[in-house]
Structure formats: structure tokens, C-alpha cells
Design an enzyme around this catalytic site. Sequence first.
Site, PDB file in Angstrom:
ATOM      1  CB  CYS A 176     -14.964  -4.943  -4.585  1.00 13.84           C
ATOM      2  SG  CYS A 176     -14.896  -6.208  -3.297  1.00 13.84           S
ATOM      3  CG  HIS A 315     -11.927   0.495  -4.787  1.00 18.07           C
ATOM      4  ND1 HIS A 315     -13.252   0.132  -4.778  1.00 18.07           N
ATOM      5  CD2 HIS A 315     -11.237  -0.626  -4.444  1.00 18.07           C
ATOM      6  CE1 HIS A 315     -13.361  -1.149  -4.447  1.00 18.07           C
ATOM      7  NE2 HIS A 315     -12.156  -1.632  -4.232  1.00 18.07           N
TER       8      HIS A 315
END
Lengths: 422, 89
Positions: A176, A315
Site C-alpha cells: 500500500c 495514510h
Amino acid sequence: MRTLPRIVVTGLGAVTPAGRGVTDAWEGVLAGKAAAALDPALSDAGTPVTLACRVPEYDPDAELGRGTKRRLDRYTQLALLAAAEALADAGLVTPADGEPYGQGLDEDVRDRVGLLLGSGIGGAETWDSEYPNYLERGPARTSPLFIPKMLSNTAAGTIAIRSGARGPNMTVNTACAAGASAIHVARDLLRSGQADVMVAGGVEAGITGLSVSAFAQMGALTRNADPVTASRPFDAERDGFVMGEGAGIVVLEREEDARARSAEIFAYVTGAGASADAHHATAPPEDGAGAVLAMQRALADAEVDPAAIGHVNAHGTSTPLNDAAEARALRVVYGDAIDGVAVSSTKGVTGHLLGAAGAVEAVFAVQALRTGLVPPTAGTRTVDPAIDLDVVTDAPREAPVEAVMSNSFGFGGQNASLVFTR
Amino acid sequence: MNQDLLTTFTEILVEDFDIPAEEIAPEATFEALGLDSLDVVDLTLAVEERVGIKLEDEELEDVRTVGDAVNAADAKNVERQSEPAGSEA
């Protein structure tokens, strides 16, 4: 010590659940309207979670040429669309009707234009559809297109085929964080002079029955069935992320080269930092120590004080563990200066684009610098009292920030942090 | 030329490969239709699914045009039908 060349952003491309194209995607993110929706394909598959954030529908064969749908996995299609937009934005290709790359790059620049993409999975849909075919119909009926469609480096290779770019061409995987890692590595290739232009970013199209089932089994996905609040980064009631898909691309070059060709400069890629948690396959350490290292390295690389950063595109996945650890890490890195930083997670709108997230959010970070607007964190109603951050919710905030940090943390404990400045 | 097989090939090229019907003719080369060697193997899998005739790699060596492929498939079909009854049991 030799002064490193400054690297600038001269083109942007985005294919996201918030909108197709940078303008629409940015408007979608500013509007704070969650893109999550009941996904018919997931309902049909009977997956335990059926919400997902898809990019708006399009016709691959009409937009990218005949045979695209059959020959290229969805992830490569999304990357092709975003890269074409970014290259056109940078003035390096001229789109034609039905051919977004037009005639491709000018012949005299092709050897010096490279590709650096990140993808966590690669051709997920191809895996999902071909493996049952192999089991049911046997080895002799396996598709000869399986390998080229599935490989996670096919997107970067295909963009080179379409554009003519013959410079360095690689794909990095930090799960990710892959989209941000790609921008980091591309920046360094430009600094070291191995290319004159780098097309960098991330792509993912992993909303398949198998992937969604597996992420759900890990407890990573929200069980909240309300599309509006399913993805709610930093919220007290957050319980997981919503799967998203898409692609984000930036065109990078050395400042002197960009100025020499009179290209518009959108922002500087001032800092990049990377680290590993060295802790656990999927969970961050509670104190976010790995994230701390990545952010500190990005700030040191940028040679800016934490107080200079006005906005963090976090994030912020909306999972209990990530958001808590990231908040602690931000407090450690910034100290009291974090109180003056507008923090948001655009995943409230887009969901989690996995390997594309870091790149799409880099595009949003640059847009925040260009427009003086910090996007809201959609879905978030009550910020977790344990999260001591100035989380922007409800509406965009006018904030003419000079520097933005974008964080991305991947499974495997692989972390990336980027700093962009005006 | 076996017109039934030509129709089958044409239908697959139109439906699965998105090739305009007016471009498809026995003398059209796969190259001109935009099919590379992987696509041709993919095409043979679709043909097998519809009519049960599978052209193997060695049978594709001299195949350049749609007509070549139809004739190769037809030859294999004739061969198969002339096998003794019960051989497929």
C-alpha cells in the site's frame, strides 16, 4: 558536496473513484462525497463485504483501442488512462481521437523518458478469472494471455509501448506504499541523471471476490454497510477500510530541464523517506516507529523543519491500528508543531487504493499546494479522542500551505513519506 | 472452403476480438487484423469451445490468414469424423 538537482512535477494524471481526470477527482475529494457503493460483482460473489469504491464506468476498447478489454487487465487499463493524462498535461504527448497517446512522445526524447510504477497486486482480475478456467477446463485450455495480463510490471511496460518511452522502466512493490515508493525511486533516478523525464505513480484494480474475501478475513475491511460513513479515517468508530481502485501518475523532471522547455511547474518533490517496521507482516507497531523513521527521513531529505509543513495527506486508512499508530508517529516527528498542521485522509472519499494510494494522494497533495485548499476527511463524524490531531472534516479548509507531506504505509511494514513544496 | 467454419471464425473475431465484420475475409491475414501469435492461440481456444476442434501449435505454423485457419480446422474435422466409431467413447 555536490548540490543535487531539484526535481519538479510538471504533469498529473488521476483515475479514481472520486472522478476521472485530475480536475474531477480533486473536485470529488473537495466535495467530500464518499465514493463507496454496493458493488454488484461482490454481491454476486457472496463476499462478506460488498461495499467498494470503483472508478466511473468507461469503455476500454473505445478509449484505448480495439482489443484492449481482452488483452489488458483492468489495472493496466487504468494506468494507461492516468499516464496519458499526465503526459498530455506535461505537454509531452498530444492525444488524438481514440488514441490518448496520439503519436506518442517525440522521437528525440524517447530514450530519456522512463517509467516507474508501483502496484501491490498486478492483474488481480486476470488471476481471479483464469484460475477457475484452468481448474475446470484443464491445462490445455489455459489462456496464452494470462502471463502478460497478470504480471505486475505489465502496466509500466504497456505505457512504454504506447508512448515510445525507452528510458529506465521498473515496477516497485511496497504494497500500500507502492505508489509513493515509485515516486521516491523515480525522483532519485532523475537526481542521478539516468533519465530526463520520469513518469511515476501507482495503480491497483484489486476489487475481486478473492481479494475482498481475503482482506475481510483479515479483519482489514469495515463491516459498516453505510456507504457514507464506511470509510471514516481517524473516527472513533472506524473499523476498517473500503477497497478502492485507480491510478495516479506524476511527471517528474529536473527543474532546469522543465524551465528550459518552458513547462509549467506545479510543485517540487522536495523530500522522500523510506523505512521498514521490522515488526509484523501486516500490523504496524503501536508506536508507529517505522512510520516515524520514514517521515523523519523525508523531512531531512527535504531540509525543512516540521513547522514548515502546513498539511499532511495521511495514510489514514480507517483501520483502528493504522490510524492510531500514524497519529502517534506524527506527534513524535512533529512534536507540538503538529497542532498547526491540517491533517486529512482523502481515503474517506476514495477508499483505499492499495498500491495506487500513495500516488493518487501525491496528486492530491500537489493539488492542495496549487489551490490553497486542504481537502476534508469524508465519513469522519467524531474524531477519536485518542487521536490528538487537527483532522480536517466536513468541508475543505482554505490554507495557503507552502509544504505538504503525504504518507503511505504498506503491509510488510514498508513505509514511504513524501514532501512536496510550492 | 467450409462456410460453417468460416462463419464460426468470423463470429468469434467479431464478438470476442471486436474486429469489424467487413475486415474479415478468407484472405485477411491475422497480422492485418491486429492479432499476434498469442491472440491466434487465444482464438483457437474459442474455436475449440464452440465446435470442439483444437488446432495445436504445430498445426498453426503455416497459418497466416483466416482462410488458412479455417482450412486447417476443416482438415482436422474431416480427419476426426473419419476415425472409427467409438474412438471417442
